[in-house]
Design an enzyme around this catalytic site. Structure first.
Site, PDB file in Angstrom:
ATOM      1  N   HIS A   1      15.310  11.433 -35.089  1.00  0.00           N
ATOM      2  CA  HIS A   1      15.040  11.897 -33.721  1.00  0.00           C
ATOM      3  C   HIS A   1      15.770  11.055 -32.677  1.00  0.00           C
ATOM      4  O   HIS A   1      15.361  11.015 -31.521  1.00  0.00           O
ATOM      5  CB  HIS A   1      13.524  11.906 -33.463  1.00  0.00           C
ATOM      6  CG  HIS A   1      12.796  12.925 -34.298  1.00  0.00           C
ATOM      7  ND1 HIS A   1      11.438  12.908 -34.503  1.00  0.00           N
ATOM      8  CD2 HIS A   1      13.262  13.994 -34.989  1.00  0.00           C
ATOM      9  CE1 HIS A   1      11.097  13.927 -35.291  1.00  0.00           C
ATOM     10  NE2 HIS A   1      12.181  14.592 -35.601  1.00  0.00           N
TER      11      HIS A   1
ATOM     12  N   GLY B   1       2.756   6.547 -42.258  1.00  0.00           N
ATOM     13  CA  GLY B   1       2.314   6.641 -40.870  1.00  0.00           C
ATOM     14  C   GLY B   1       2.849   7.845 -40.137  1.00  0.00           C
ATOM     15  O   GLY B   1       3.228   7.749 -38.965  1.00  0.00           O
TER      16      GLY B   1
HETATM   17  C1  BV8 Z   1      14.290  21.833 -34.493  1.00  0.00           C
HETATM   18  C2  BV8 Z   1      11.244  12.384 -29.925  1.00  0.00           C
HETATM   19  C3  BV8 Z   1      15.734  23.742 -34.621  1.00  0.00           C
HETATM   20  C4  BV8 Z   1      11.835  13.077 -28.756  1.00  0.00           C
HETATM   21  C5  BV8 Z   1       9.937  13.992 -31.186  1.00  0.00           C
HETATM   22  C6  BV8 Z   1       8.076  26.155 -31.134  1.00  0.00           C
HETATM   23  C7  BV8 Z   1       9.046  25.943 -30.137  1.00  0.00           C
HETATM   24  C8  BV8 Z   1      10.105  25.042 -30.345  1.00  0.00           C
HETATM   25  C9  BV8 Z   1      10.214  24.373 -31.555  1.00  0.00           C
HETATM   26  C10 BV8 Z   1       9.246  24.602 -32.528  1.00  0.00           C
HETATM   27  C11 BV8 Z   1       8.195  25.493 -32.333  1.00  0.00           C
HETATM   28  N1  BV8 Z   1       7.404  25.488 -33.446  1.00  0.00           N
HETATM   29  C12 BV8 Z   1       7.930  24.642 -34.352  1.00  0.00           C
HETATM   30  C13 BV8 Z   1       9.041  24.085 -33.814  1.00  0.00           C
HETATM   31  C14 BV8 Z   1       9.916  23.071 -34.445  1.00  0.00           C
HETATM   32  C15 BV8 Z   1       9.602  21.705 -33.843  1.00  0.00           C
HETATM   33  C16 BV8 Z   1       8.267  21.234 -34.408  1.00  0.00           C
HETATM   34  O1  BV8 Z   1       8.168  20.862 -35.547  1.00  0.00           O
HETATM   35  N2  BV8 Z   1       7.210  21.261 -33.585  1.00  0.00           N
HETATM   36  C17 BV8 Z   1       5.879  20.898 -34.049  1.00  0.00           C
HETATM   37  C18 BV8 Z   1       5.205  20.150 -32.931  1.00  0.00           C
HETATM   38  C19 BV8 Z   1       5.168  22.153 -34.476  1.00  0.00           C
HETATM   39  N3  BV8 Z   1      10.692  20.840 -34.212  1.00  0.00           N
HETATM   40  C20 BV8 Z   1      11.767  20.744 -33.438  1.00  0.00           C
HETATM   41  O2  BV8 Z   1      11.864  21.276 -32.351  1.00  0.00           O
HETATM   42  C21 BV8 Z   1      12.900  19.935 -34.023  1.00  0.00           C
HETATM   43  N4  BV8 Z   1      14.108  20.657 -33.878  1.00  0.00           N
HETATM   44  O3  BV8 Z   1      13.442  22.354 -35.190  1.00  0.00           O
HETATM   45  O4  BV8 Z   1      15.547  22.366 -34.282  1.00  0.00           O
HETATM   46  C22 BV8 Z   1      15.349  24.554 -33.438  1.00  0.00           C
HETATM   47  C23 BV8 Z   1      16.266  24.750 -32.442  1.00  0.00           C
HETATM   48  C24 BV8 Z   1      15.938  25.539 -31.347  1.00  0.00           C
HETATM   49  C25 BV8 Z   1      14.658  26.097 -31.253  1.00  0.00           C
HETATM   50  C26 BV8 Z   1      13.725  25.845 -32.254  1.00  0.00           C
HETATM   51  C27 BV8 Z   1      14.075  25.058 -33.348  1.00  0.00           C
HETATM   52  C28 BV8 Z   1      13.085  18.662 -33.237  1.00  0.00           C
HETATM   53  C29 BV8 Z   1      11.861  17.815 -33.327  1.00  0.00           C
HETATM   54  C30 BV8 Z   1      12.042  16.535 -32.524  1.00  0.00           C
HETATM   55  C31 BV8 Z   1      10.730  15.998 -32.193  1.00  0.00           C
HETATM   56  N5  BV8 Z   1      10.888  14.701 -31.532  1.00  0.00           N
HETATM   57  N6  BV8 Z   1      10.090  12.936 -30.416  1.00  0.00           N
HETATM   58  C32 BV8 Z   1      10.987  13.827 -27.770  1.00  0.00           C
HETATM   59  O5  BV8 Z   1      10.037  14.570 -28.129  1.00  0.00           O
HETATM   60  O6  BV8 Z   1      11.295  13.677 -26.576  1.00  0.00           O
HETATM   61  S1  BV8 Z   1       8.408  14.512 -31.703  1.00  0.00           S
HETATM   62  C33 BV8 Z   1       7.236  13.364 -32.068  1.00  0.00           C
HETATM   63  O7  BV8 Z   1       6.717  13.737 -33.333  1.00  0.00           O
HETATM   64  C34 BV8 Z   1       7.489  11.921 -32.262  1.00  0.00           C
HETATM   65  O8  BV8 Z   1       8.434  11.393 -31.431  1.00  0.00           O
HETATM   66  C35 BV8 Z   1       7.836  11.753 -33.718  1.00  0.00           C
HETATM   67  O9  BV8 Z   1       9.211  11.580 -33.856  1.00  0.00           O
HETATM   68  C36 BV8 Z   1       7.400  13.057 -34.351  1.00  0.00           C
HETATM   69  C37 BV8 Z   1       6.552  12.905 -35.556  1.00  0.00           C
HETATM   70  O10 BV8 Z   1       5.304  12.353 -35.241  1.00  0.00           O
HETATM   71  P1  BV8 Z   1       4.697  11.226 -36.142  1.00  0.00           P
HETATM   72  O11 BV8 Z   1       5.657  10.114 -36.209  1.00  0.00           O
HETATM   73  O12 BV8 Z   1       4.266  11.825 -37.420  1.00  0.00           O
HETATM   74  O13 BV8 Z   1       3.469  10.723 -35.254  1.00  0.00           O
HETATM   75  P2  BV8 Z   1       1.987  11.297 -35.152  1.00  0.00           P
HETATM   76  O14 BV8 Z   1       1.329  10.692 -33.983  1.00  0.00           O
HETATM   77  O15 BV8 Z   1       1.983  12.761 -35.255  1.00  0.00           O
HETATM   78  O16 BV8 Z   1       1.272  10.753 -36.477  1.00  0.00           O
HETATM   79  C38 BV8 Z   1       1.052   9.369 -36.691  1.00  0.00           C
HETATM   80  C39 BV8 Z   1       0.348   9.219 -38.026  1.00  0.00           C
HETATM   81  O17 BV8 Z   1       0.215   7.847 -38.323  1.00  0.00           O
HETATM   82  C40 BV8 Z   1      -1.075   9.807 -38.017  1.00  0.00           C
HETATM   83  O18 BV8 Z   1      -1.212  10.672 -39.140  1.00  0.00           O
HETATM   84  C41 BV8 Z   1      -1.997   8.581 -38.164  1.00  0.00           C
HETATM   85  O19 BV8 Z   1      -3.163   8.866 -38.925  1.00  0.00           O
HETATM   86  C42 BV8 Z   1      -1.071   7.621 -38.885  1.00  0.00           C
HETATM   87  N7  BV8 Z   1      -1.365   6.190 -38.679  1.00  0.00           N
HETATM   88  C43 BV8 Z   1      -1.708   5.567 -37.526  1.00  0.00           C
HETATM   89  N8  BV8 Z   1      -1.825   4.241 -37.725  1.00  0.00           N
HETATM   90  C44 BV8 Z   1      -1.560   4.018 -39.032  1.00  0.00           C
HETATM   91  C45 BV8 Z   1      -1.258   5.253 -39.652  1.00  0.00           C
HETATM   92  N9  BV8 Z   1      -0.992   5.361 -40.963  1.00  0.00           N
HETATM   93  C46 BV8 Z   1      -0.971   4.222 -41.681  1.00  0.00           C
HETATM   94  N10 BV8 Z   1      -1.229   2.997 -41.161  1.00  0.00           N
HETATM   95  C47 BV8 Z   1      -1.530   2.858 -39.851  1.00  0.00           C
HETATM   96  N11 BV8 Z   1      -1.796   1.638 -39.334  1.00  0.00           N
END
Ligand code: BV8
Length: 248
Positions: free
Chosen positions: A118, A192
């Site tokens: 990302h 994570g």
């Molecule tokens: C794409 C950076 C093709 C930048 C991020 C509808 C409209 C448009 C798009 C979509 C749509 N539906 C689906 C999509 C696709 C979309 C997507 O997946 N959306 C999701 C939300 C449904 N993806 C995209 O758009 C990607 N591109 O598909 O291109 C395309 C082209 C045109 C049109 C459509 C598609 C690009 C995705 C880029 C996302 N970038 N951030 C910014 O947003 O400005 S997203 C964000 O989520 C974060 O930055 C991170 O990178 C990403 C993943 O999150 P996690 O790291 O997993 O974090 P999270 O908080 O969720 O979880 C943390 C975990 O840690 C928890 O489970 C917790 O329990 C655990 N934890 C906590 N502490 C601990 C731990 N575990 C162990 N030990 C600990 N101590």
């Protein structure tokens, strides 16, 4: 729905048995550095859904100040806190890292083989496609006032953080390299991550299809929406990974 399996990483994946370990990391590995997560209780998107709404490509260029506040703020906090014990374990073991994080902490820990799916808040890109400037973000000094957008040193236009927004495609070379990495992995550790965002999470079933043992390390025992994992190690990765390192 299957019951989550609670296992020790050393039992399910004795270190000596694997020669090509790949880690897919998410915000949870940086939580100990005080960076916070995105989803679930206490997550940034959960607390402030309007901030998540601003992270979409179709909001450009009006969301650029918010992008610097969120992603620049994360990199600033990362610079102050430094990498966590879990980042350091991956670096010490020379594990190949594919990260969704934009905080730069894997490199700060000494990992040299890091694919940033990302992008990185440590870099900036000019919004003007005709300019195309890309360079380091200047985030080391005191924080600027909220809403500040740094100027492009090449054309004087607006710089944005070089991160991949929702609706933007990932860098094709990075994505290709990530796919090749998981195709050669014998052990895939997802650490994570809520396993929610595509295409990043597709890497786990890809690794599994190519024969890797796929293990999910998460503090939360609820199963991800997609569950391609062979096993779930439930616990704080700041404890589960150092325990794995200590295993002889
Ligand atoms: C794409 C950076 C093709 C930048 C991020 C509808 C409209 C448009 C798009 C979509 C749509 N539906 C689906 C999509 C696709 C979309 C997507 O997946 N959306 C999701 C939300 C449904 N993806 C995209 O758009 C990607 N591109 O598909 O291109 C395309 C082209 C045109 C049109 C459509 C598609 C690009 C995705 C880029 C996302 N970038 N951030 C910014 O947003 O400005 S997203 C964000 O989520 C974060 O930055 C991170 O990178 C990403 C993943 O999150 P996690 O790291 O997993 O974090 P999270 O908080 O969720 O979880 C943390 C975990 O840690 C928890 O489970 C917790 O329990 C655990 N934890 C906590 N502490 C601990 C731990 N575990 C162990 N030990 C600990 N101590």
């Amino acid at each position: 729905m299957r019951e989550p399996t609670h296992v020790d990483l050393a039992d399910i994946a004795p270190r000596g048995r694997f020669h090509n370990v790949v880690a897919l990391t998410g915000a949870g590995i940086s939580a100990a550095a005080g960076l916070g997560t995105f989803r679930g209780a206490g997550g940034l998107w959960t607390a402030q859904p309007d901030v998540e709404a601003a992270m979409h490509a179709h909001e450009l260029p009006g969301n650029v100040p918010a992008l610097w506040d969120v992603w620049g703020g994360i990199r600033r906090r990362a610079l102050m806190a430094g990498p966590s014990a879990a980042h350091q374990v991956l670096a010490e073991l020379g594990v190949r890292v594919i990260t969704q994080n934009i905080d730069g902490l894997h490199q700060d820990a000494g990992s040299t083989d890091v694919l940033e799916l990302h992008g990185s808040a440590g870099r900036a890109a000019c919004l003007n496609p005709a300019c195309g400037y890309r360079g380091r973000s200047d985030l080391a000094g005191p924080p600027p006032p909220p809403g500040h957008v740094p100027p492009c040193p090449a054309c004087g236009g607006q710089l944005r953080p070089d991160v991949v927004l929702f609706g933007e495609t990932l860098d094709p070379h990075t994505w290709q390299a990530a796919q090749e990495a998981v195709e050669h992995a014998d052990l895939m550790l997802a650490i994570g991550t809520s396993a929610f965002v595509t295409p990043a999470i597709w890497l786990v079933p890809m690794a599994r299809d190519h024969g890797a043992l796929c293990v999910n390390l998460n503090v939360d025992d609820s199963l991800p929406r997609l569950d391609p994992f062979h096993a779930h190690v439930i616990g704080d990765c700041q404890e589960t990974l150092p325990r794995w390192l200590e295993q002889r």
